[in-house]
Scaffold this motif. Structure first.
Motif, short mmCIF file in Angstrom:
data_model
loop_
_atom_site.label_atom_id
_atom_site.label_comp_id
_atom_site.label_asym_id
_atom_site.label_seq_id
_atom_site.Cartn_x
_atom_site.Cartn_y
_atom_site.Cartn_z
N UNK A 166 31.65 52.16 55.67
CA UNK A 166 32.37 51.46 56.73
C UNK A 166 32.45 49.96 56.42
N UNK A 167 31.39 49.42 55.85
CA UNK A 167 31.39 48.01 55.45
C UNK A 167 32.55 47.73 54.50
N UNK A 168 32.74 48.61 53.54
CA UNK A 168 33.84 48.45 52.58
C UNK A 168 35.20 48.51 53.28
N UNK A 169 35.35 49.44 54.23
CA UNK A 169 36.61 49.57 54.96
C UNK A 169 36.94 48.29 55.72
N UNK A 170 35.95 47.73 56.42
CA UNK A 170 36.17 46.53 57.23
C UNK A 170 36.52 45.33 56.35
N UNK A 171 36.06 45.33 55.11
CA UNK A 171 36.35 44.22 54.19
C UNK A 171 37.82 44.22 53.75
N UNK A 172 38.55 45.30 54.00
CA UNK A 172 39.93 45.42 53.50
C UNK A 172 40.95 44.68 54.37
N UNK A 181 41.20 52.99 62.33
CA UNK A 181 40.57 53.14 63.65
C UNK A 181 41.53 53.81 64.64
N UNK A 182 42.79 53.37 64.65
CA UNK A 182 43.77 53.91 65.61
C UNK A 182 44.03 55.39 65.37
N UNK A 183 44.14 55.79 64.10
CA UNK A 183 44.34 57.21 63.79
C UNK A 183 43.16 58.03 64.27
N UNK A 184 41.95 57.53 64.02
CA UNK A 184 40.75 58.26 64.41
C UNK A 184 40.61 58.34 65.93
N UNK A 309 34.23 62.57 61.76
CA UNK A 309 35.27 61.62 61.40
C UNK A 309 35.40 60.49 62.42
N UNK A 310 35.46 60.87 63.70
CA UNK A 310 35.83 59.88 64.72
C UNK A 310 34.70 58.97 65.17
N UNK A 316 33.43 51.08 62.83
CA UNK A 316 34.47 50.15 62.38
C UNK A 316 34.68 49.04 63.41
N UNK A 317 34.82 49.42 64.69
CA UNK A 317 35.09 48.44 65.75
C UNK A 317 33.93 47.47 65.91
N UNK A 318 32.71 48.01 65.96
CA UNK A 318 31.54 47.16 66.15
C UNK A 318 31.32 46.23 64.96
#
Length: 460
Positions: A166-172, A181-184, A309-310, A316-318
């Motif tokens: 998740x850290x990697x995702x937020x860095x993008x 996040x919206x899809x999930x 998944x969700x 991600x949000x936090x």
């Protein structure tokens, strides 16, 4: 003392000068709030709190917690519309009360977000293990859960790994991270609807008796614990510098996400405690467990996969919200300046994200879930009480909001009620939680006096 109380200038134009990319709208913010709130509360905490604290009366606990959060949400909404800068509660307290209170508010929120991310990582791991074991895949006991010598567990390796992902995702970048996040969130809503539509046919009213097996004390203790489930609406306020129209969109995002989340929590709790006797719900995956309990193993499998998944949306949000706050604190000099470095390509606070990711991963791997939830609640309640007091002072120092700004009704009555509710819920938590809270506060004060005060940009 005057230096400790030095204040940031309230400058709405700061929003435009920020280096962060401005691309978020109202829908993104509502989904950001829902991504943070609708997750662990429904898929994890509902079961353990019903079993150990409130029984079927957990729905009343949710109503009490939602009422307290609604009062706090109104305060955040006015602050966000009048002080449109990243940093959320930290920036608001810094501007209204001064530096030391601003820092301590930030320190409380840092604890809130770190533990919330870690607890979701722990809950996520529980669902993954349940799913894998259903397929005949078993992890070594020592690597399956957080540190507990009595149970033979030492580290939750899956919780650590998913936190780093998740850290990697937020860095993008904000848009990419929040698009996922919206899809999930949409998938998450679909799962909840499936659970409600199937589960309602298996509700046995007898399971709601006794309705409050632990009495009023159980209901209020339950409210203090499930308060944790509503955390996340305040993450919306940390996004101010990446929102196109923060005065309008952030209040809508905060209040809209809280209303929708409250309705979902109450509906799921009613059906869950109606399907399964509350005494059987002390499990890490109560929603999927309820489906297995009534013989719907296939639906339980779908919910488990979906939850796997969700629940990531909460992380991600936090993590998104916390990295933006730490970025602003670093920019102000109260934490090392390197945390305010913005990546040229993604326009995200890269170093802040890496630091938060590593600390969250360690916490998720070693600290038990129930300890995380209670400590998260107490620091958040204190931060919310400070925000309520801040609205009273904001009105006293700067007058009524302008026509285009959000306005908390019935000031000072609503903020005072908010503070009283927060303090009452804090008294319902155990002594061990209060000791941990005291240790965290002392640690925050030491960091400020040994580092923050000397390096403050405002002080310079």
């Amino acid at each position: 003392m005057k230096n400790y109380m030095r204040k940031k200038t309230i400058d709405p134009s700061h929003h435009q000068s920020s280096k962060l990319r401005k691309e978020l709208k109202t829908v993104d913010l509502i989904l950001l709030g829902l991504g943070a709130m609708v997750g662990t509360g429904i898929f994890v905490i509902t079961g353990t709190t019903a079993a150990n604290n409130a029984g079927p009366s957990l729905i009343i606990s949710f109503v009490i917690a939602a009422f307290s959060c609604a009062l706090s949400a109104l305060c955040y909404a006015e602050f966000a519309s009048r002080i449109p800068t990243s940093g959320g509660a930290y920036s608001y307290a810094y501007s209204i009360f001064g530096e030391i209170i601003g820092w301590m508010t930030a320190w409380l929120v840092i604890c809130e977000y770190l533990l919330a991310i870690a607890s979701v990582g722990s809950g996520w791991s529980g669902y993954v293990h349940g799913f894998l074991e259903g397929m005949g895949i078993h992890f070594p006991l020592a690597l399956k859960a957080s540190y507990n010598v009595a149970n033979g567990t030492y580290v939750d390796i899956i919780a650590i790994l998913i936190t780093l992902v998740v850290t990697y995702v937020v860095m993008q970048g904000a848009k990419k991270a929040l698009r996922l996040n919206n899809i999930m969130v949409i998938v998450k809503f679909s799962l909840i609807v499936i659970f409600l539509l199937v589960g309602i046919f298996y509700v046995a009213p007898d399971n709601w008796t006794p309705f409050a097996p632990f009495g009023v004390k159980g209901i209020t203790t339950g409210a203090a614990i499930v308060f944790f489930a509503f955390l996340g609406f305040d993450a919306v306020s940390t996004a101010a510098e990446e929102v196109k129209n923060p005065q309008r969109d952030i209040p809508r995002g905060i209040i809209g996400s809280l209303v929708i989340a409250t309705a979902l929590y109450i509906a799921v709790t009613l059906v869950l405690t109606g399907m399964v006797p509350y005494t059987n719900l002390n499990v890490k995956d109560p929603v999927a467990f309820a489906m297995r309990f009534v013989g719907h193993d296939f639906v339980a499998g779908i919910i488990s996969v979906g939850a796997i998944l969700t629940l990531l949306t909460v992380m991600i949000s936090m993590m998104y919200g916390l990295t933006r706050m730490v970025y602003v604190i670093g920019r102000d000099g109260l934490l090392p300046k390197t945390l305010s470095v913005v990546d040229e390509k993604t326009k995200t606070p890269k170093n802040a994200t890496i630091a938060i990711g590593i600390v969250s991963a360690i916490l998720s791997g070693i600290i038990p879930l129930e300890k995380l939830a209670e400590l998260t609640s107490i620091v958040t309640l204190m931060a919310f009480a400070i925000m309520a007091a801040g609205i009273i002072k904001l009105r006293k120092d700067f007058g009524e909001p302008k026509i285009n700004e959000f306005k908390v009704p019935l000031v000072p009555i609503f903020p005072i009620i908010s503070m009283l509710v927060c303090f009452y819920l804090m008294t319902q938590l155990g002594m061990a939680t209060w000791i941990a809270f005291g240790i965290w506060v002392v640690a925050g004060l030491l960091i400020y006096f040994l580092y923050g005060y000397k390096h403050s940009e405002l002080g310079k």
